[in-house]
Scaffold this motif. Structure first.
Motif, PDB file in Angstrom:
ATOM      1  N   LEU A   5      12.287  -5.948  -0.987  1.00 48.33           N
ATOM      2  CA  LEU A   5      12.910  -6.026  -2.306  1.00 48.33           C
ATOM      3  C   LEU A   5      11.992  -6.744  -3.294  1.00 48.33           C
ATOM      4  CD1 LEU A   5      15.385  -5.640  -4.169  1.00 48.33           C
ATOM      5  CD2 LEU A   5      16.224  -7.843  -3.294  1.00 48.33           C
ATOM      6  N   GLU A   6      11.450  -7.866  -2.905  1.00 54.41           N
ATOM      7  CA  GLU A   6      10.577  -8.630  -3.797  1.00 54.41           C
ATOM      8  C   GLU A   6       9.270  -7.895  -4.086  1.00 54.41           C
ATOM      9  OE1 GLU A   6      11.535 -11.163  -5.634  1.00 54.41           O
ATOM     10  OE2 GLU A   6      13.445 -10.788  -4.646  1.00 54.41           O
ATOM     11  N   VAL A   7       8.673  -7.301  -3.065  1.00 56.52           N
ATOM     12  CA  VAL A   7       7.419  -6.561  -3.255  1.00 56.52           C
ATOM     13  C   VAL A   7       7.656  -5.343  -4.153  1.00 56.52           C
ATOM     14  CG1 VAL A   7       5.591  -5.256  -2.088  1.00 56.52           C
ATOM     15  CG2 VAL A   7       6.416  -7.400  -1.103  1.00 56.52           C
ATOM     16  N   ALA A   8       8.777  -4.648  -3.951  1.00 57.19           N
ATOM     17  CA  ALA A   8       9.092  -3.474  -4.769  1.00 57.19           C
ATOM     18  C   ALA A   8       9.321  -3.869  -6.231  1.00 57.19           C
ATOM     19  CB  ALA A   8      10.306  -2.748  -4.204  1.00 57.19           C
ATOM     20  N   LYS A  15      14.886   3.411  -9.423  1.00 59.15           N
ATOM     21  CA  LYS A  15      15.778   2.353  -8.941  1.00 59.15           C
ATOM     22  C   LYS A  15      15.236   1.741  -7.657  1.00 59.15           C
ATOM     23  CE  LYS A  15      19.775   4.746 -10.785  1.00 59.15           C
ATOM     24  NZ  LYS A  15      20.806   5.703 -10.444  1.00 59.15           N
ATOM     25  N   ILE A  16      15.567   0.481  -7.467  1.00 55.51           N
ATOM     26  CA  ILE A  16      15.307  -0.213  -6.210  1.00 55.51           C
ATOM     27  C   ILE A  16      16.675  -0.556  -5.638  1.00 55.51           C
ATOM     28  CG2 ILE A  16      14.279  -2.221  -5.098  1.00 55.51           C
ATOM     29  CD1 ILE A  16      12.261  -2.292  -7.464  1.00 55.51           C
ATOM     30  N   LEU A  17      16.980   0.002  -4.472  1.00 55.19           N
ATOM     31  CA  LEU A  17      18.305  -0.112  -3.871  1.00 55.19           C
ATOM     32  C   LEU A  17      18.205  -0.568  -2.423  1.00 55.19           C
ATOM     33  CD1 LEU A  17      19.525   3.378  -5.139  1.00 55.19           C
ATOM     34  CD2 LEU A  17      20.116   1.162  -6.156  1.00 55.19           C
ATOM     35  N   ARG A  18      19.253  -1.171  -1.933  1.00 56.49           N
ATOM     36  CA  ARG A  18      19.322  -1.515  -0.511  1.00 56.49           C
ATOM     37  C   ARG A  18      19.440  -0.220   0.292  1.00 56.49           C
ATOM     38  NH1 ARG A  18      17.875  -6.683   0.989  1.00 56.49           N
ATOM     39  NH2 ARG A  18      18.522  -8.064  -0.677  1.00 56.49           N
ATOM     40  N   SER A  39       5.994  -4.692  -7.759  1.00 60.61           N
ATOM     41  CA  SER A  39       5.229  -3.460  -7.945  1.00 60.61           C
ATOM     42  C   SER A  39       5.716  -2.701  -9.176  1.00 60.61           C
ATOM     43  CB  SER A  39       5.356  -2.602  -6.681  1.00 60.61           C
ATOM     44  OG  SER A  39       4.700  -1.387  -6.823  1.00 60.61           O
ATOM     45  N   ARG A  40       7.028  -2.603  -9.338  1.00 63.29           N
ATOM     46  CA  ARG A  40       7.589  -1.912 -10.506  1.00 63.29           C
ATOM     47  C   ARG A  40       7.247  -2.658 -11.795  1.00 63.29           C
ATOM     48  NH1 ARG A  40      13.933  -0.899 -10.616  1.00 63.29           N
ATOM     49  NH2 ARG A  40      13.851  -3.173 -10.815  1.00 63.29           N
ATOM     50  N   ARG A  41       7.331  -3.995 -11.779  1.00 60.54           N
ATOM     51  CA  ARG A  41       6.956  -4.787 -12.962  1.00 60.54           C
ATOM     52  C   ARG A  41       5.496  -4.536 -13.343  1.00 60.54           C
ATOM     53  NH1 ARG A  41      10.130  -8.889 -10.650  1.00 60.54           N
ATOM     54  NH2 ARG A  41       8.310  -9.768  -9.616  1.00 60.54           N
ATOM     55  N   ASP A  42       4.619  -4.552 -12.334  1.00 56.22           N
ATOM     56  CA  ASP A  42       3.191  -4.314 -12.597  1.00 56.22           C
ATOM     57  C   ASP A  42       2.950  -2.929 -13.174  1.00 56.22           C
ATOM     58  OD1 ASP A  42       2.608  -6.843 -11.659  1.00 56.22           O
ATOM     59  OD2 ASP A  42       1.808  -6.157  -9.726  1.00 56.22           O
ATOM     60  N   LEU A  43       3.625  -1.929 -12.628  1.00 54.78           N
ATOM     61  CA  LEU A  43       3.462  -0.564 -13.127  1.00 54.78           C
ATOM     62  C   LEU A  43       3.969  -0.455 -14.560  1.00 54.78           C
ATOM     63  CD1 LEU A  43       2.443   2.243 -12.304  1.00 54.78           C
ATOM     64  CD2 LEU A  43       4.779   2.757 -11.570  1.00 54.78           C
ATOM     65  N   ASN A  44       5.093  -1.088 -14.855  1.00 56.05           N
ATOM     66  CA  ASN A  44       5.624  -1.090 -16.228  1.00 56.05           C
ATOM     67  C   ASN A  44       4.638  -1.736 -17.189  1.00 56.05           C
ATOM     68  OD1 ASN A  44       8.017   0.098 -17.189  1.00 56.05           O
ATOM     69  ND2 ASN A  44       9.258  -1.303 -15.981  1.00 56.05           N
ATOM     70  N   ALA A  45       4.001  -2.812 -16.749  1.00 57.49           N
ATOM     71  CA  ALA A  45       3.102  -3.565 -17.622  1.00 57.49           C
ATOM     72  C   ALA A  45       1.710  -2.946 -17.737  1.00 57.49           C
ATOM     73  CB  ALA A  45       2.973  -5.005 -17.120  1.00 57.49           C
ATOM     74  N   GLU A  93       0.839  -1.206   0.000  1.00 53.76           N
ATOM     75  CA  GLU A  93       0.000   0.000   0.000  1.00 53.76           C
ATOM     76  C   GLU A  93       0.872   1.254   0.000  1.00 53.76           C
ATOM     77  OE1 GLU A  93      -4.017  -0.702   2.391  1.00 53.76           O
ATOM     78  OE2 GLU A  93      -2.274  -1.547   3.453  1.00 53.76           O
ATOM     79  N   LEU A  94       1.970   1.236   0.748  1.00 51.43           N
ATOM     80  CA  LEU A  94       2.885   2.379   0.747  1.00 51.43           C
ATOM     81  C   LEU A  94       3.509   2.565  -0.634  1.00 51.43           C
ATOM     82  CD1 LEU A  94       4.631   1.885   4.205  1.00 51.43           C
ATOM     83  CD2 LEU A  94       2.850   3.553   3.625  1.00 51.43           C
ATOM     84  N   LEU A  95       3.868   1.485  -1.283  1.00 54.41           N
ATOM     85  CA  LEU A  95       4.402   1.576  -2.646  1.00 54.41           C
ATOM     86  C   LEU A  95       3.377   2.182  -3.602  1.00 54.41           C
ATOM     87  CD1 LEU A  95       6.257  -1.824  -2.955  1.00 54.41           C
ATOM     88  CD2 LEU A  95       7.309   0.423  -3.266  1.00 54.41           C
ATOM     89  N   ASP A  96       2.130   1.783  -3.475  1.00 60.96           N
ATOM     90  CA  ASP A  96       1.079   2.337  -4.335  1.00 60.96           C
ATOM     91  C   ASP A  96       0.958   3.850  -4.140  1.00 60.96           C
ATOM     92  OD1 ASP A  96       0.549  -0.186  -5.362  1.00 60.96           O
ATOM     93  OD2 ASP A  96      -1.197  -0.528  -4.080  1.00 60.96           O
ATOM     94  N   ILE A  97       1.050   4.300  -2.905  1.00 61.35           N
ATOM     95  CA  ILE A  97       1.021   5.743  -2.629  1.00 61.35           C
ATOM     96  C   ILE A  97       2.229   6.410  -3.274  1.00 61.35           C
ATOM     97  CG2 ILE A  97       1.139   7.500  -0.814  1.00 61.35           C
ATOM     98  CD1 ILE A  97      -0.309   5.371   1.016  1.00 61.35           C
ATOM     99  N   PHE A  98       3.398   5.829  -3.098  1.00 66.61           N
ATOM    100  CA  PHE A  98       4.644   6.372  -3.659  1.00 66.61           C
ATOM    101  C   PHE A  98       4.547   6.567  -5.167  1.00 66.61           C
ATOM    102  CE2 PHE A  98       8.705   5.127  -5.737  1.00 66.61           C
ATOM    103  CZ  PHE A  98       9.435   6.274  -5.451  1.00 66.61           C
ATOM    104  N   TRP A  99       4.162   5.515  -5.888  1.00 63.26           N
ATOM    105  CA  TRP A  99       4.114   5.601  -7.349  1.00 63.26           C
ATOM    106  C   TRP A  99       3.203   6.724  -7.816  1.00 63.26           C
ATOM    107  CZ3 TRP A  99       8.046   3.474  -9.309  1.00 63.26           C
ATOM    108  CH2 TRP A  99       8.480   2.188  -8.982  1.00 63.26           C
TER     109      TRP A  99
END
Length: 176
Positions: A105-108, A128-131, A111-117, A68-74
């Protein structure tokens, strides 16, 4: 409690969308991703420290999920822009997701793959997805800027192009 760290350009515009969400405990403006210890705003903006402006969110994962936080971020950024965000240009305004563990890392990545698609963008996602690296709290006058300096913040958000971009890609009611 868990931590999430997102760089979405100017940190002033990244606090409000998270701050009033149920389950979010704190949202702190700061700097991360670079090598300089405890950098100042001026040092970060000089694009010589490797840091980006970011927000670090302390949240209760039983109430609000990382997804949910990622969805807000995007919905707050232009994830297709490698050179900064809106009128703010340069390394310190690039977007990134700083993950704190393998689960994030996996959820991010998903999420990025879904947004791209399936997202509303015609160009590829470059966020970027970084540590996670050390996070340094920004100076006090930058904390909760959207509340302390409401008029200036609203002018900035509109004038930067962020507000219109969000509305054009996500519609109304998706940001604070």
């Amino acid at each position: 409690m868990a931590l999430a760290t997102f760089a979405g350009g100017c940190f002033w515009c990244m606090v409000g969308p998270f701050a009033e969400r149920e389950g979010v405990i704190t949202v702190t403006s700061g700097y991360t991703g670079g090598e300089t210890e405890n950098p100042s705003y001026e040092e970060v903006c000089s694009n010589t420290t490797g840091h980006v402006e970011a927000v670090q969110i302390e949240y209760d994962s039983e109430i609000i999920s990382y997804k949910e936080l990622l969805d807000i971020f995007w919905r707050q950024i232009d994830p297709t822009d490698p050179g900064g965000q809106f009128n703010d240009r340069g390394e310190s305004y690039q977007t990134a997701i700083f993950v704190h563990n393998d689960y994030q890392l996996e959820v991010a990545k998903e999420s990025r793959r879904d947004l791209n698609a399936h997202g509303p963008f015609n160009a590829p996602i470059v966020t970027k997805i970084l540590r996670a690296k050390p996070f340094y709290k920004a100076e006090e006058h930058h904390q909760d800027y959207h509340e302390k300096n409401r008029f200036h913040y609203l002018l900035y958000k509109k004038g930067s192009g962020r507000e219109d971009f969000i509305k054009a890609h996500w519609g109304d009611g998706n940001e604070k």
